[in-house]
Design an enzyme around this catalytic site. Structure first.
Site, PDB file in Angstrom:
ATOM      1  CG  HIS A  78      -0.432  -0.110   2.533  1.00 46.30           C
ATOM      2  ND1 HIS A  78       0.106   0.961   3.211  1.00 46.30           N
ATOM      3  CD2 HIS A  78      -0.326  -1.157   3.380  1.00 46.30           C
ATOM      4  CE1 HIS A  78       0.506   0.576   4.406  1.00 46.30           C
ATOM      5  NE2 HIS A  78       0.264  -0.715   4.538  1.00 46.30           N
ATOM      6  CG  ASP A  80      -2.526   4.109   2.861  1.00 48.46           C
ATOM      7  OD1 ASP A  80      -2.171   3.044   2.298  1.00 48.46           O
ATOM      8  OD2 ASP A  80      -3.396   4.134   3.755  1.00 48.46           O
ATOM      9  CD  GLU A 144      -3.535  -1.665   4.921  1.00 47.99           C
ATOM     10  OE1 GLU A 144      -3.722  -2.742   5.500  1.00 47.99           O
ATOM     11  OE2 GLU A 144      -3.011  -0.685   5.506  1.00 47.99           O
ATOM     12  CD  GLU A 172       0.320  -4.457   5.752  1.00 49.17           C
ATOM     13  OE1 GLU A 172       0.961  -3.902   6.677  1.00 49.17           O
ATOM     14  OE2 GLU A 172      -0.456  -3.829   5.010  1.00 49.17           O
ATOM     15  CG  HIS A 362       0.312   1.946  12.628  1.00 52.63           C
ATOM     16  ND1 HIS A 362      -1.030   1.640  12.561  1.00 52.63           N
ATOM     17  CD2 HIS A 362       0.833   1.547  11.447  1.00 52.63           C
ATOM     18  CE1 HIS A 362      -1.297   1.066  11.388  1.00 52.63           C
ATOM     19  NE2 HIS A 362      -0.177   1.009  10.713  1.00 52.63           N
TER      20      HIS A 362
HETATM   21 ZN    ZN Z   1       0.527  -1.751   6.372  1.00 52.66          ZN
END
Ligand code: ZN
Length: 389
Positions: A78, A80, A144, A172, A362
């Site tokens: 992804h 983003d 995503e 991922e 994150h």
């Molecule tokens: Zn991810």
């Protein structure tokens, strides 16, 4: 044809510099990758994503028409990243910074590190010319992180899906472990309505927040019921073997001196592989049905996003091949959702595997190490050789 212009770490630095936070434009990033790959000879298409300024990108090397068996390989990521507003960042999050082994920047781990590896491998395969027997694809989806919105747009086009090889690797961060299952994420909004009034004359109004209190208790009972459910995939989620319901957000009322006319409760349910939205909705509706009829009529339940779980059979070709390369004999599940949900629902055979660890993602000062990038690059090279050459 030209060889790729940048090494993996240098390419990662370029990708991090595009501030592709979910919901914002990724056009410049897509244009850069398209140009980078086309110079090497790949066929690139930029497709409509979730809006005018957010695109999905597909690049191909090798034979154009997939054979009947749909052999070949898709490397999927992804474009983003999550916002980088945390005050703990020790530098500009969108300037890749090197500290020892670490390459630090927003998206370095989730998942521009993998994207850089994938782009360079597609570029290299393209530069090698016509030696590929089966196609190698790059699929880059937007948005995503806010519910696989870009992948959903892509998957809706059956003709587009049918062109792809069926084997899909989604990069991922899994710390280099092959993951063949993940939970879904069903998002619901419960709207409780009432009637506004001056708080000095409360009998003239109906409090939505007061009603929401009972709705919250009903949701707590629903969560407890869901927490008692076990399925044959529960064992792969030892930390949380049941569908977890979270009341994540409450918004209601206008002012402290006004009887509130509205209250919205946002709920997420992490369904197990094999489960679908109706299961959670039935449990929740059954609890709501037990509320007083007057209140029940003031509650509306809407599905705001349904990101399905993922389950790849243990003997699927992509799972077997990747597990053999990394030397893994057990099956793994993870509790986060990904684009694999909607893509596998569309008939593709997806596994997750990528460098870096999700618990670094994150977060401020997100990083990937040079060692992780190099090791993951070697695995990708072997996989591509096996599936495409
Ligand atoms: Zn991810």
């Amino acid at each position: 044809m030209m060889q790729p212009a940048l090494d993996d770490a240098a390419l990662l630095a370029r990708l991090v510099a595009f501030e592709t936070v979910s919901g914002r434009s990724n056009v410049a990033l897509c244009r850069f990758i398209a140009d980078y790959l086309e110079r090497c000879g790949a066929v690139v298409e930029q497709l409509p994503g979730t809006g005018d300024d957010r695109l999905n990108l597909v690049a191909r090397v090798g034979p154009s028409s997939a054979d009947a068996a749909r052999d070949g390989l898709v490397l999927c990521g992804h474009s983003d990243v999550v916002p980088a507003d945390e005050p703990e960042w020790e530098g500009d999050p969108f300037t890749l910074r090197e500290a020892g082994e670490r390459l630090i920047g927003r998206g370095a781990c989730d998942m521009k590190g993998f994207v850089a590896l994938a782009v360079n491998r597609v570029a290299r395969a393209a530069a090698a010319g016509s030696t590929l027997r089966r196609p190698l694809y790059l699929l880059l989806c937007c948005d995503e992180e806010i519910g696989s919105l870009g992948a959903r747009v892509f998957a809706r086009n059956a003709a587009q899906i049918a062109l792809l090889p069926r084997n899909v690797l989604i990069g991922e961060p899994t710390a280099g472990r092959v993951v063949r299952m993940h939970k879904g994420h069903l998002k619901l909004a419960l709207q409780v309505s009432g009637r506004a009034a001056h708080s000095g004359l409360p009998h003239l109004g109906v409090s939505a927040i007061d009603g929401a209190t009972d709705v919250l208790l009903a949701l707590r009972r629903a969560a407890a019921q869901l927490a008692g459910i076990r399925t044959d995939t529960s064992a792969f989620f030892p930390e949380c073997p049941y569908p977890a319901l979270n009341v994540g957000l409450i918004r209601g009322g206008a002012a402290v001196n006004v009887v509130p006319a509205d209250c919205r409760i946002d709920v997420g349910v992490r369904l197990l592989p094999g489960q679908a939205a109706p299961l959670a909705l039935e449990v929740i509706q059954a609890e709501l049905a037990a509320l007083p009829a007057e209140l029940r009529q003031r509650v509306r339940v809407d599905v705001t996003n349904d990101n399905p779980p993922m389950l790849c059979p243990v003997d699927a070709e992509i799972h077997r091949a990747l597990a053999a390369i990394v030397g893994q004999s057990d099956s793994l599940g993870v509790s986060f959702a990904s684009d694999a949900g909607v893509l596998s629902e569309a008939g593709l055979s997806c596994v997750l595997w990528g460098p870096g660890e999700m618990d670094r993602a994150h977060r401020p000062n997100e990083y990937i190490t040079r060692g992780e990038l190099a090791a993951a690059g070697d695995v990708l090279d072997r996989l591509i050789r096996q599936f495409c050459f």
